[in-house]
Motif scaffolding. Structure first.
Motif, mmCIF file in Angstrom:
data_model
loop_
_atom_site.group_PDB
_atom_site.id
_atom_site.type_symbol
_atom_site.label_atom_id
_atom_site.label_comp_id
_atom_site.label_asym_id
_atom_site.label_seq_id
_atom_site.Cartn_x
_atom_site.Cartn_y
_atom_site.Cartn_z
ATOM 1 N N VAL A 63 -0.392 -3.563 7.811
ATOM 2 C CA VAL A 63 0.568 -4.210 8.713
ATOM 3 C C VAL A 63 1.011 -3.227 9.788
ATOM 4 N N VAL A 64 1.337 -2.012 9.381
ATOM 5 C CA VAL A 64 1.867 -1.007 10.308
ATOM 6 C C VAL A 64 0.857 -0.663 11.400
ATOM 7 N N ILE A 65 -0.425 -0.535 11.042
ATOM 8 C CA ILE A 65 -1.442 -0.143 12.025
ATOM 9 C C ILE A 65 -2.039 -1.335 12.758
ATOM 10 N N GLY A 66 -1.607 -2.562 12.414
ATOM 11 C CA GLY A 66 -2.081 -3.738 13.124
ATOM 12 C C GLY A 66 -3.369 -4.327 12.593
ATOM 13 N N GLU A 67 -3.791 -3.907 11.407
ATOM 14 C CA GLU A 67 -5.009 -4.465 10.805
ATOM 15 C C GLU A 67 -4.795 -5.920 10.397
ATOM 16 N N VAL A 68 -3.573 -6.223 9.959
ATOM 17 C CA VAL A 68 -3.153 -7.599 9.677
ATOM 18 C C VAL A 68 -1.801 -7.825 10.337
ATOM 19 N N ASP A 69 -1.400 -9.099 10.431
ATOM 20 C CA ASP A 69 -0.145 -9.422 11.110
ATOM 21 C C ASP A 69 1.043 -9.500 10.162
ATOM 22 N N ALA A 70 0.795 -9.792 8.891
ATOM 23 C CA ALA A 70 1.909 -9.980 7.952
ATOM 24 C C ALA A 70 1.448 -9.691 6.533
ATOM 25 N N LEU A 71 2.416 -9.360 5.674
ATOM 26 C CA LEU A 71 2.180 -9.144 4.251
ATOM 27 C C LEU A 71 3.207 -9.943 3.474
ATOM 28 N N VAL A 72 2.748 -10.733 2.508
ATOM 29 C CA VAL A 72 3.644 -11.483 1.622
ATOM 30 C C VAL A 72 3.656 -10.773 0.272
ATOM 31 N N SER A 73 4.829 -10.268 -0.108
ATOM 32 C CA SER A 73 4.960 -9.529 -1.359
ATOM 33 C C SER A 73 6.440 -9.484 -1.730
ATOM 34 N N ASP A 74 6.766 -8.704 -2.760
ATOM 35 C CA ASP A 74 8.159 -8.591 -3.201
ATOM 36 C C ASP A 74 8.994 -7.934 -2.109
ATOM 37 N N ALA A 75 10.010 -8.654 -1.655
ATOM 38 C CA ALA A 75 10.829 -8.175 -0.537
ATOM 39 C C ALA A 75 11.493 -6.832 -0.820
ATOM 40 N N PRO A 76 12.156 -6.644 -1.980
ATOM 41 C CA PRO A 76 12.811 -5.340 -2.197
ATOM 42 C C PRO A 76 11.834 -4.179 -2.269
ATOM 43 N N VAL A 77 10.635 -4.434 -2.778
ATOM 44 C CA VAL A 77 9.610 -3.379 -2.846
ATOM 45 C C VAL A 77 9.186 -2.966 -1.443
ATOM 46 N N MET A 78 8.932 -3.941 -0.593
ATOM 47 C CA MET A 78 8.487 -3.634 0.766
ATOM 48 C C MET A 78 9.596 -2.946 1.563
ATOM 49 N N ARG A 79 10.841 -3.397 1.418
ATOM 50 C CA ARG A 79 11.952 -2.760 2.148
ATOM 51 C C ARG A 79 12.113 -1.300 1.722
ATOM 52 N N TYR A 80 12.000 -1.063 0.432
ATOM 53 C CA TYR A 80 12.142 0.308 -0.077
ATOM 54 C C TYR A 80 11.033 1.204 0.470
ATOM 55 N N MET A 81 9.801 0.698 0.472
ATOM 56 C CA MET A 81 8.670 1.497 0.946
ATOM 57 C C MET A 81 8.799 1.817 2.432
ATOM 58 N N LEU A 82 9.216 0.844 3.237
ATOM 59 C CA LEU A 82 9.395 1.090 4.670
ATOM 60 C C LEU A 82 10.513 2.096 4.918
ATOM 61 N N ARG A 83 11.580 1.980 4.148
ATOM 62 C CA ARG A 83 12.706 2.906 4.322
ATOM 63 C C ARG A 83 12.318 4.324 3.928
ATOM 64 N N GLU A 84 11.594 4.454 2.818
ATOM 65 C CA GLU A 84 11.197 5.786 2.358
ATOM 66 C C GLU A 84 10.204 6.440 3.319
ATOM 67 N N ARG A 85 9.357 5.652 3.940
ATOM 68 C CA ARG A 85 8.388 6.188 4.893
ATOM 69 C C ARG A 85 9.002 6.453 6.264
ATOM 70 N N GLY A 86 10.185 5.915 6.502
ATOM 71 C CA GLY A 86 10.801 6.054 7.821
ATOM 72 C C GLY A 86 10.073 5.247 8.881
ATOM 73 N N THR A 87 9.441 4.135 8.476
ATOM 74 C CA THR A 87 8.680 3.305 9.409
ATOM 75 C C THR A 87 9.624 2.518 10.302
ATOM 76 N N THR A 88 9.402 2.587 11.605
ATOM 77 C CA THR A 88 10.272 1.883 12.548
ATOM 78 C C THR A 88 9.576 0.712 13.235
ATOM 79 N N ASN A 89 8.244 0.645 13.156
ATOM 80 C CA ASN A 89 7.536 -0.436 13.846
ATOM 81 C C ASN A 89 7.159 -1.578 12.919
ATOM 82 N N ALA A 90 7.817 -1.665 11.753
ATOM 83 C CA ALA A 90 7.608 -2.782 10.834
ATOM 84 C C ALA A 90 8.918 -3.104 10.141
ATOM 85 N N LEU A 91 9.073 -4.360 9.739
ATOM 86 C CA LEU A 91 10.295 -4.792 9.068
ATOM 87 C C LEU A 91 9.968 -5.910 8.099
#
Length: 353
Positions: free
Chosen positions: A275-303
């Motif tokens: 998702v971050v690199i634009g290979e796909v447009d969206a990911l459907v998965s566990d919301a708290p897991v994805m939020r935690y991973m984005l926060r830990e990585r410091g990703t700003t171009n995905a939500l």
């Protein structure tokens, strides 16, 4: 003699029962931060801390056995290879038919992760100056140059004042005339006087109306389409974009149930990176897991979108009819309502909880 044999049999049975009771439980676990993850040789996370507290209250000895996926964990529990499965295990109708679950330990559900596209003029300009747009402009310039060349060939002898001079000057004048005629500006500083030139001018006027209208519509459509494709607002937008899901998860099952095709990935890490690199447009998965991973990585171009695709409860899994369920439920009912447990949740999830 018979009494001695009976007594010996009872002693052996008692020894076997005691040994079975003393045998540590096998607890299946899978890396799904913030619910379960490894730090060196130690497992940590929401589910792991809860299990430690539950095992302490119920007085269970245990050993953790890692697995590669949720489906592998649940298969191990169902087949008797593990006693309990912990982690980010959502309770679904299909899983409930196969297994027993404890009290819900957490309520959240499936979410959608997508790129956080910039809006406004930045996105518009970026979409506008794409290679397709530049190639269309170059093609238009070549057409203008061709018409300019033709009008110069037709006018250079009968109209040398406007289209005379050297070849470069004449073609430049022709290019200027074809451009102002196409855009309907029509300054009037140059006009054909020969019959061929006027016929070409008349044809070019009609062709220009069609050309400029089509060109404008193509630009507007391209910018609008790019803008629409870069913004996903909810589940209704998923059928028109490229969606990812982790194989064997509730997210993949939900997409299949909706008839939405998706790109399978082995784990959330790889799917979220796509998702971050634009290979796909969206990911459907566990919301708290994805939020935690984005926060830990410091990703700003995905939500992760605030609205859930489907609400789900998370719990520990056991085999159907497991004798562990009642003792685990009692321990969880004592732990979950406490301020101490809310502090644990806040430590992992912060304001998300």
């Amino acid at each position: 003699m018979n009494g001695r044999i009976l007594a010996l049999v009872l002693v052996c049975l008692w020894g076997l029962v005691s040994a079975a009771q003393a045998a540590p439980l096998t607890v299946a676990v899978k890396a799904s931060p913030p619910f379960s993850y490894q730090q060196g040789d130690r497992w940590d996370g929401i589910s792991v801390e809860l299990w430690e507290k539950v095992a302490e209250k119920a007085d269970y000895e245990y050993r953790l056995r890692p697995y590669g996926s949720v489906s592998e964990m649940l298969d191990a529990v169902e087949q008797g290879q593990a006693d309990v499965a912990i982690g980010a295990i959502s309770v679904t109708a299909d899983r409930e038919r196969r297994l027993d679950f404890t009290q819900p330990m957490f309520r959240a559900g499936l979410g959608i992760a997508t790129r956080n596209e910039a809006s406004g003029w930045v996105t518009t300009l970026r979409n506008l100056f794409s290679w397709k747009f530049v190639s269309a402009v170059l093609a238009l310039v070549l057409v203008l140059l061709l018409v300019g060349l033709l009008i110069w060939l037709l006018e250079r002898r009968k109209n040398p004042e406007q289209f005379g001079g050297s070849a470069s000057q004449g073609i430049g004048s022709g290019f200027w005339w074809s451009a102002v005629t196409m855009t309907t500006v029509g300054y009037g500083d140059k006009a054909p006087v020969s019959t061929g030139g006027r016929v070409l001018g008349l044809v070019w006027m009609f062709v220009s109306i069609i050309t400029i209208s089509g060109f404008t519509a193509a630009i507007a459509s391209s910018v609008t389409l790019n803008e629409l494709q870069s913004r996903i607002n909810g589940a209704a937008d998923l059928p028109r974009v490229k969606v990812a899901a982790v194989e064997g998860t509730s997210g993949a099952n939900w997409l299949a149930g909706q008839g939405t095709t998706f790109v399978p990935y082995p784990n959330n890490q790889q799917a979220l990176r796509a998702v971050v690199i634009g290979e796909v447009d969206a990911l459907v998965s566990d919301a708290p897991v994805m939020r935690y991973m984005l926060r830990e990585r410091g990703t700003t171009n995905a939500l992760v979108l605030p609205a859930l695709v489907r609400e789900e409860s998370y719990a520990f899994a056991m085999a159907n009819g497991s004798a562990l369920r009642e003792s685990l439920d009692q321990a969880m009912l004592e732990i979950l309502p406490t301020q101490e447990w809310r502090t644990v949740l806040n430590r992992y999830l912060g304001a998300e909880e």
